[in-house]
Design an enzyme around this catalytic site. Structure first.
Site, short mmCIF file in Angstrom:
data_model
loop_
_atom_site.label_atom_id
_atom_site.label_comp_id
_atom_site.label_asym_id
_atom_site.label_seq_id
_atom_site.Cartn_x
_atom_site.Cartn_y
_atom_site.Cartn_z
CD1 TRP A 123 60.44 110.35 -68.09
CD2 TRP A 123 60.00 109.02 -66.51
NE1 TRP A 123 61.48 110.14 -67.27
CE2 TRP A 123 61.16 109.41 -66.14
CE3 TRP A 123 59.22 107.97 -65.73
CZ2 TRP A 123 61.87 108.77 -65.27
CZ3 TRP A 123 59.72 107.57 -64.59
CH2 TRP A 123 60.95 108.07 -64.42
CB ILE A 124 57.96 109.22 -74.00
CG1 ILE A 124 59.12 109.45 -75.05
CG2 ILE A 124 56.78 109.72 -74.46
CD1 ILE A 124 60.47 108.70 -74.64
CG HIS A 126 59.28 115.33 -68.90
ND1 HIS A 126 59.21 116.55 -68.42
CD2 HIS A 126 58.26 114.41 -68.74
CE1 HIS A 126 57.81 116.45 -67.74
NE2 HIS A 126 57.22 115.23 -68.02
CD GLU A 133 60.22 102.39 -74.53
OE1 GLU A 133 59.89 103.36 -75.37
OE2 GLU A 133 59.32 101.99 -73.96
CG ASP A 228 70.19 119.51 -69.24
OD1 ASP A 228 69.68 120.07 -68.36
OD2 ASP A 228 69.69 119.43 -70.34
NE ARG A 239 55.64 114.46 -65.88
CZ ARG A 239 54.36 114.13 -66.74
NH1 ARG A 239 53.30 113.85 -65.87
NH2 ARG A 239 54.08 114.36 -67.94
C1 LIG Z 1 50.04 116.88 -64.51
C2 LIG Z 1 50.39 116.98 -65.67
C3 LIG Z 1 49.30 116.81 -66.58
C4 LIG Z 1 49.46 116.67 -67.98
N1 LIG Z 1 48.57 116.49 -69.09
C5 LIG Z 1 48.38 116.42 -70.37
C6 LIG Z 1 47.57 116.10 -71.09
O1 LIG Z 1 46.28 115.94 -70.84
N2 LIG Z 1 47.56 116.11 -72.77
C7 LIG Z 1 48.96 116.05 -72.98
O2 LIG Z 1 49.09 116.13 -74.14
N3 LIG Z 1 49.95 116.51 -72.06
C8 LIG Z 1 50.00 116.46 -70.96
N4 LIG Z 1 50.92 116.57 -69.92
C9 LIG Z 1 52.16 116.84 -70.59
C10 LIG Z 1 52.59 118.37 -70.68
O3 LIG Z 1 51.80 119.02 -71.47
C11 LIG Z 1 53.98 118.30 -71.13
O4 LIG Z 1 54.24 117.94 -72.39
C12 LIG Z 1 54.98 117.81 -70.32
O5 LIG Z 1 54.80 118.24 -68.79
C13 LIG Z 1 56.48 118.11 -70.51
O6 LIG Z 1 56.80 119.62 -70.37
P1 LIG Z 1 57.59 120.44 -71.36
O7 LIG Z 1 57.28 120.40 -72.65
O8 LIG Z 1 57.68 121.69 -70.56
O9 LIG Z 1 58.95 119.74 -71.06
P2 LIG Z 1 60.30 119.34 -72.11
O10 LIG Z 1 59.76 118.67 -73.16
O11 LIG Z 1 61.26 118.68 -71.15
O12 LIG Z 1 60.58 120.85 -72.64
C14 LIG Z 1 61.23 121.82 -71.85
C15 LIG Z 1 61.13 123.06 -72.26
O13 LIG Z 1 61.91 123.08 -73.53
C16 LIG Z 1 61.27 123.74 -74.57
N5 LIG Z 1 60.77 122.40 -75.70
C17 LIG Z 1 61.52 121.50 -75.97
N6 LIG Z 1 60.96 120.77 -76.79
C18 LIG Z 1 60.64 121.73 -77.80
C19 LIG Z 1 59.99 121.74 -78.89
N7 LIG Z 1 60.12 120.76 -79.74
N8 LIG Z 1 59.20 122.87 -79.46
C20 LIG Z 1 59.49 123.91 -78.80
N9 LIG Z 1 59.83 124.06 -77.40
C21 LIG Z 1 60.39 122.83 -76.89
C22 LIG Z 1 60.08 124.09 -74.14
O14 LIG Z 1 60.22 125.45 -73.65
C23 LIG Z 1 59.60 123.29 -72.93
O15 LIG Z 1 58.95 124.00 -71.80
C24 LIG Z 1 50.72 116.95 -68.59
C25 LIG Z 1 51.78 117.01 -67.73
C26 LIG Z 1 51.48 117.12 -66.31
C27 LIG Z 1 52.71 117.48 -65.40
#
Ligand SMILES: Cc1cc2nc3c(=O)[nH]c(=O)nc-3n(C[C@H](O)[C@H](O)[C@H](O)COP(=O)(O)OP(=O)(O)OC[C@H]3O[C@@H](n4cnc5c(N)ncnc54)[C@H](O)[C@@H]3O)c2cc1C
Length: 323
Positions: A123-124, A126, A133, A228, A239
């Site tokens: 979850w974290i 995201h 926490e 948001d 998820r």
């Molecule tokens: C089915 C599944 C399997 C997964 N397996 C793995 C795994 O094996 N190993 C692993 O490490 N992770 C894994 N993940 C986690 C995945 O890689 C993402 O970290 C997670 O889904 C959060 O997505 P996000 O980064 O798009 O979301 P958020 O962190 O909410 O970010 C949303 C968007 O904001 C932007 N953003 C936010 N923060 C930044 C930043 N610091 N720099 C640049 N852009 C940013 C990006 O465009 C991002 O897409 C998995 C996720 C899923 C759903």
């Protein structure tokens, strides 16, 4: 020693004189989007929950939902242009379809969530949420561990390295499988037995920040999580998807259920354009076009996973597989 006041434009004394606050009464009576509830909670797994504790907007004009804040923000950016999509529902659906995302960031929700640590780790990731926490340095970790029921113990998937799929047969027809499922539960109970050691070591003076190291990742943690709506939808897309681990899907679905009555128009649009929609690649579009001319809808790819994804989409679209 007195310092000279910095010069402030428009003010001889150096102080800015603000005009009085004007208060504007609402045109219509306001209603609470949570209908006066202090919290709205759905239990998850064995000891977890997702509780909605606050919303922005919390108050909306009577007869409206929190979707109103999205429309309000969008109308600032479009001004008179919104007359073309004058109806609120149409506007929200347009915004979602066209990924005009910032109006959805104007709506926020705060949740109180209890989940096992291995779910919290997923979850974290995201990162756009604000999180606070429970501190296991400051307080004793409560005695709550996630234990799936025996019927729900999943085998390792053969097609997806990251997933579990069918459950073990525990009706006695396959003694090996029943024994394996029972051994898994024993393994969890052994890990939980460490809890008594954890407690006694903290009582003997070991710091809580070190004593917690021996606790398993199925112990529950809690946090407040504020995000948001745009980023909540992104969280839900990832998820609630079948590729996500079953346990986190339960929490995501609970969150969706809590929000659906509060932002019903957005959730309906998201369901239509995201959750229950499919994205087509160029190759997939070519295969569909070919199918319309009597050619088998075959995707030109060597990639097994992409081929499997196409097979799933083809089934959804009711296209006959290639002979
Ligand atoms: C089915 C599944 C399997 C997964 N397996 C793995 C795994 O094996 N190993 C692993 O490490 N992770 C894994 N993940 C986690 C995945 O890689 C993402 O970290 C997670 O889904 C959060 O997505 P996000 O980064 O798009 O979301 P958020 O962190 O909410 O970010 C949303 C968007 O904001 C932007 N953003 C936010 N923060 C930044 C930043 N610091 N720099 C640049 N852009 C940013 C990006 O465009 C991002 O897409 C998995 C996720 C899923 C759903």
């Amino acid at each position: 020693m007195s310092h000279p006041q910095p010069a402030v434009p428009g003010s001889a004394s150096g102080e800015i004189e603000l005009k009085p606050i004007s208060r504007v009464a609402p045109e219509k009576p306001l209603r609470d989007v949570m209908d006066g509830a202090h919290r709205m909670e759905i239990k998850c797994l064995d000891h977890g929950f997702v509780a909605l504790v606050d919303a922005m907007p919390r108050l909306v004009p009577e007869g409206q939902t929190a979707d109103a804040a999205i429309v309000q923000a969008a109308r600032v950016s479009y001004g008179q242009g919104t007359k073309q999509v004058s109806e609120d529902r149409g506007l929200i659906r347009y915004l979602l379809r066209h990924r005009h995302t910032t109006p959805f960031e104007m709506v926020e929700f705060k949740f109180h969530i209890a989940m096992p640590i291995f779910i919290a780790r997923q979850w974290i990731r995201h990162r756009t949420a604000n999180v606070n926490e429970y501190s296991a340095r400051y307080s004793i970790v409560p005695d709550r561990f996630y234990t799936p029921s025996m019927e729900a113990i999943r085998k390792q998937s053969t097609g997806n390295r990251q997933g579990g799929e069918e459950t073990f047969t525990i009706d006695g027809s396959d003694p090996d499988q029943s024994a394996t499922a029972a051994a898994f539960l024993d393994y969890l109970h052994d890990a939980e037995a460490q809890y008594q050691k954890y407690l006694s070591l903290t009582q003997r003076g070991v710091s809580r920040e070190l004593a917690r190291m021996g606790l398993p990742v199925n112990v529950y943690t809690e946090w407040y999580w504020k995000c948001d709506l745009h980023n909540i939808l992104r969280f839900l897309s990832l998820r609630m998807d079948t590729h996500a681990q079953l346990e986190i899907r339960e929490f995501a679905q609970a969150m969706f259920r809590l929000l659906e009555p509060i932002v019903p128009v957005t959730m309906e649009a998201w369901r239509d354009y995201e959750l229950e929609s499919i994205h087509l690649s160029k190759g997939e579009i070519d295969a569909i076009r070919a199918h319309q001319h009597g050619v088998a809808p075959e995707l030109s790819t060597q990639n097994k996973r992409e081929a499997a994804e196409w097979a799933a989409k083809r089934a959804l679209l009711n296209l006959q597989p290639p002979a």
